[in-house]
Motif scaffolding. Structure first.
Motif, PDB file in Angstrom:
ATOM      1  N   ILE A   8      -3.043  -9.135   5.585  1.00  0.00           N
ATOM      2  CA  ILE A   8      -2.838  -8.848   4.161  1.00  0.00           C
ATOM      3  C   ILE A   8      -2.110  -7.521   4.001  1.00  0.00           C
ATOM      4  N   VAL A   9      -2.557  -6.514   4.749  1.00  0.00           N
ATOM      5  CA  VAL A   9      -1.934  -5.181   4.680  1.00  0.00           C
ATOM      6  C   VAL A   9      -0.467  -5.254   5.082  1.00  0.00           C
ATOM      7  N   LEU A  10      -0.168  -5.963   6.145  1.00  0.00           N
ATOM      8  CA  LEU A  10       1.225  -6.083   6.591  1.00  0.00           C
ATOM      9  C   LEU A  10       2.078  -6.786   5.539  1.00  0.00           C
ATOM     10  N   PHE A  11       1.535  -7.805   4.911  1.00  0.00           N
ATOM     11  CA  PHE A  11       2.271  -8.530   3.875  1.00  0.00           C
ATOM     12  C   PHE A  11       2.586  -7.618   2.690  1.00  0.00           C
ATOM     13  N   ILE A  12       1.556  -6.969   2.149  1.00  0.00           N
ATOM     14  CA  ILE A  12       1.777  -6.149   0.958  1.00  0.00           C
ATOM     15  C   ILE A  12       2.573  -4.891   1.287  1.00  0.00           C
ATOM     16  N   SER A  13       2.400  -4.346   2.497  1.00  0.00           N
ATOM     17  CA  SER A  13       3.169  -3.169   2.914  1.00  0.00           C
ATOM     18  C   SER A  13       4.660  -3.472   2.960  1.00  0.00           C
ATOM     19  N   GLY A  14       4.990  -4.659   3.437  1.00  0.00           N
ATOM     20  CA  GLY A  14       6.392  -5.058   3.470  1.00  0.00           C
ATOM     21  C   GLY A  14       7.013  -5.060   2.086  1.00  0.00           C
ATOM     22  N   HIS A  15       6.235  -5.482   1.092  1.00  0.00           N
ATOM     23  CA  HIS A  15       6.729  -5.510  -0.281  1.00  0.00           C
ATOM     24  C   HIS A  15       6.780  -4.113  -0.903  1.00  0.00           C
ATOM     25  N   ILE A  16       5.965  -3.212  -0.414  1.00  0.00           N
ATOM     26  CA  ILE A  16       6.016  -1.830  -0.895  1.00  0.00           C
ATOM     27  C   ILE A  16       7.218  -1.115  -0.276  1.00  0.00           C
ATOM     28  N   MET A  17       7.424  -1.318   1.019  1.00  0.00           N
ATOM     29  CA  MET A  17       8.520  -0.629   1.713  1.00  0.00           C
ATOM     30  C   MET A  17       9.891  -1.194   1.342  1.00  0.00           C
ATOM     31  N   GLU A  18       9.970  -2.492   1.152  1.00  0.00           N
ATOM     32  CA  GLU A  18      11.229  -3.168   0.803  1.00  0.00           C
ATOM     33  C   GLU A  18      10.981  -4.037  -0.426  1.00  0.00           C
ATOM     34  N   PRO A  19      10.855  -3.420  -1.600  1.00  0.00           N
ATOM     35  CA  PRO A  19      10.467  -4.195  -2.790  1.00  0.00           C
ATOM     36  C   PRO A  19      11.543  -5.159  -3.277  1.00  0.00           C
ATOM     37  N   CYS A  20      11.061  -6.245  -3.834  1.00  0.00           N
ATOM     38  CA  CYS A  20      11.939  -7.206  -4.496  1.00  0.00           C
ATOM     39  C   CYS A  20      12.349  -6.626  -5.842  1.00  0.00           C
ATOM     40  N   LYS A  21      13.246  -7.322  -6.511  1.00  0.00           N
ATOM     41  CA  LYS A  21      13.676  -6.905  -7.850  1.00  0.00           C
ATOM     42  C   LYS A  21      13.333  -8.003  -8.837  1.00  0.00           C
ATOM     43  N   ASP A  22      13.059  -7.589 -10.072  1.00  0.00           N
ATOM     44  CA  ASP A  22      12.802  -8.576 -11.120  1.00  0.00           C
ATOM     45  C   ASP A  22      14.127  -9.138 -11.622  1.00  0.00           C
ATOM     46  N   GLU A  23      14.058  -9.988 -12.634  1.00  0.00           N
ATOM     47  CA  GLU A  23      15.276 -10.641 -13.142  1.00  0.00           C
ATOM     48  C   GLU A  23      16.270  -9.669 -13.756  1.00  0.00           C
ATOM     49  N   PRO A  31     -11.811  -1.021   8.558  1.00  0.00           N
ATOM     50  CA  PRO A  31     -11.441   0.396   8.442  1.00  0.00           C
ATOM     51  C   PRO A  31      -9.990   0.738   8.795  1.00  0.00           C
ATOM     52  N   ILE A  32      -9.456   0.189   9.864  1.00  0.00           N
ATOM     53  CA  ILE A  32      -8.074   0.515  10.251  1.00  0.00           C
ATOM     54  C   ILE A  32      -7.094  -0.058   9.236  1.00  0.00           C
ATOM     55  N   ALA A  33      -7.362  -1.258   8.765  1.00  0.00           N
ATOM     56  CA  ALA A  33      -6.494  -1.871   7.749  1.00  0.00           C
ATOM     57  C   ALA A  33      -6.539  -1.049   6.455  1.00  0.00           C
ATOM     58  N   ARG A  34      -7.732  -0.599   6.058  1.00  0.00           N
ATOM     59  CA  ARG A  34      -7.865   0.227   4.845  1.00  0.00           C
ATOM     60  C   ARG A  34      -7.070   1.520   4.984  1.00  0.00           C
ATOM     61  N   LYS A  35      -7.204   2.185   6.137  1.00  0.00           N
ATOM     62  CA  LYS A  35      -6.482   3.446   6.357  1.00  0.00           C
ATOM     63  C   LYS A  35      -4.979   3.208   6.327  1.00  0.00           C
ATOM     64  N   THR A  36      -4.535   2.149   6.960  1.00  0.00           N
ATOM     65  CA  THR A  36      -3.110   1.826   6.977  1.00  0.00           C
ATOM     66  C   THR A  36      -2.590   1.633   5.552  1.00  0.00           C
ATOM     67  N   LEU A  37      -3.319   0.883   4.747  1.00  0.00           N
ATOM     68  CA  LEU A  37      -2.886   0.632   3.373  1.00  0.00           C
ATOM     69  C   LEU A  37      -2.917   1.917   2.544  1.00  0.00           C
ATOM     70  N   LYS A  38      -3.947   2.736   2.724  1.00  0.00           N
ATOM     71  CA  LYS A  38      -4.012   4.015   2.011  1.00  0.00           C
ATOM     72  C   LYS A  38      -2.823   4.896   2.380  1.00  0.00           C
ATOM     73  N   ASP A  39      -2.473   4.925   3.668  1.00  0.00           N
ATOM     74  CA  ASP A  39      -1.331   5.732   4.121  1.00  0.00           C
ATOM     75  C   ASP A  39      -0.025   5.242   3.503  1.00  0.00           C
ATOM     76  N   ILE A  40       0.170   3.944   3.463  1.00  0.00           N
ATOM     77  CA  ILE A  40       1.386   3.369   2.852  1.00  0.00           C
ATOM     78  C   ILE A  40       1.447   3.751   1.376  1.00  0.00           C
ATOM     79  N   ILE A  41       0.337   3.609   0.673  1.00  0.00           N
ATOM     80  CA  ILE A  41       0.296   3.966  -0.744  1.00  0.00           C
ATOM     81  C   ILE A  41       0.635   5.439  -0.910  1.00  0.00           C
ATOM     82  N   ASP A  42       0.061   6.282  -0.074  1.00  0.00           N
ATOM     83  CA  ASP A  42       0.303   7.723  -0.163  1.00  0.00           C
ATOM     84  C   ASP A  42       1.778   8.061   0.058  1.00  0.00           C
ATOM     85  N   VAL A  43       2.366   7.516   1.087  1.00  0.00           N
ATOM     86  CA  VAL A  43       3.774   7.798   1.397  1.00  0.00           C
ATOM     87  C   VAL A  43       4.678   7.353   0.257  1.00  0.00           C
ATOM     88  N   TYR A  44       4.491   6.145  -0.235  1.00  0.00           N
ATOM     89  CA  TYR A  44       5.401   5.618  -1.256  1.00  0.00           C
ATOM     90  C   TYR A  44       5.084   6.141  -2.646  1.00  0.00           C
TER      91      TYR A  44
END
Length: 77
Positions: free
Chosen positions: A18-33, A58-71
């Motif tokens: 789940i983290v990898l999926f959502i992280s990909g969308h945070i790092m390389e976001p899609c665009k709306d119409e 725990p590792i997945a939570r930390k990874t997601l928190k880090d992605i949120i923090d960076v972006y």
């Protein structure tokens, strides 16, 4: 599979999947119409996953928190 066996259905994704999926969308976001990137949507969803304990490993939570923090810092600029 015999007629007596039940099909277990699709497997539930792991927290890290789940983290990898959502992280990909945070790092390389899609665009709306209208051509606006929708990173903010994925950032809100990621935070919701943490707040509602959808991600518990725990590792997945930390990874997601880090992605949120960076972006979050990238969008503040």
């Amino acid at each position: 599979m015999s007629s007596m066996e039940k099909n277990p259905g699709p497997e539930k994704p792991t927290d890290m999947q789940i983290v990898l999926f959502i992280s990909g969308h945070i790092m390389e976001p899609c665009k709306d119409e209208k051509g606006n990137n929708i990173r903010d949507f994925y950032m809100r969803e990621a935070q919701r996953y943490l707040d509602e304990n959808v991600i518990t490993e725990p590792i997945a939570r930390k990874t997601l928190k880090d992605i949120i923090d960076v972006y979050s810092k990238k969008t503040e600029k």
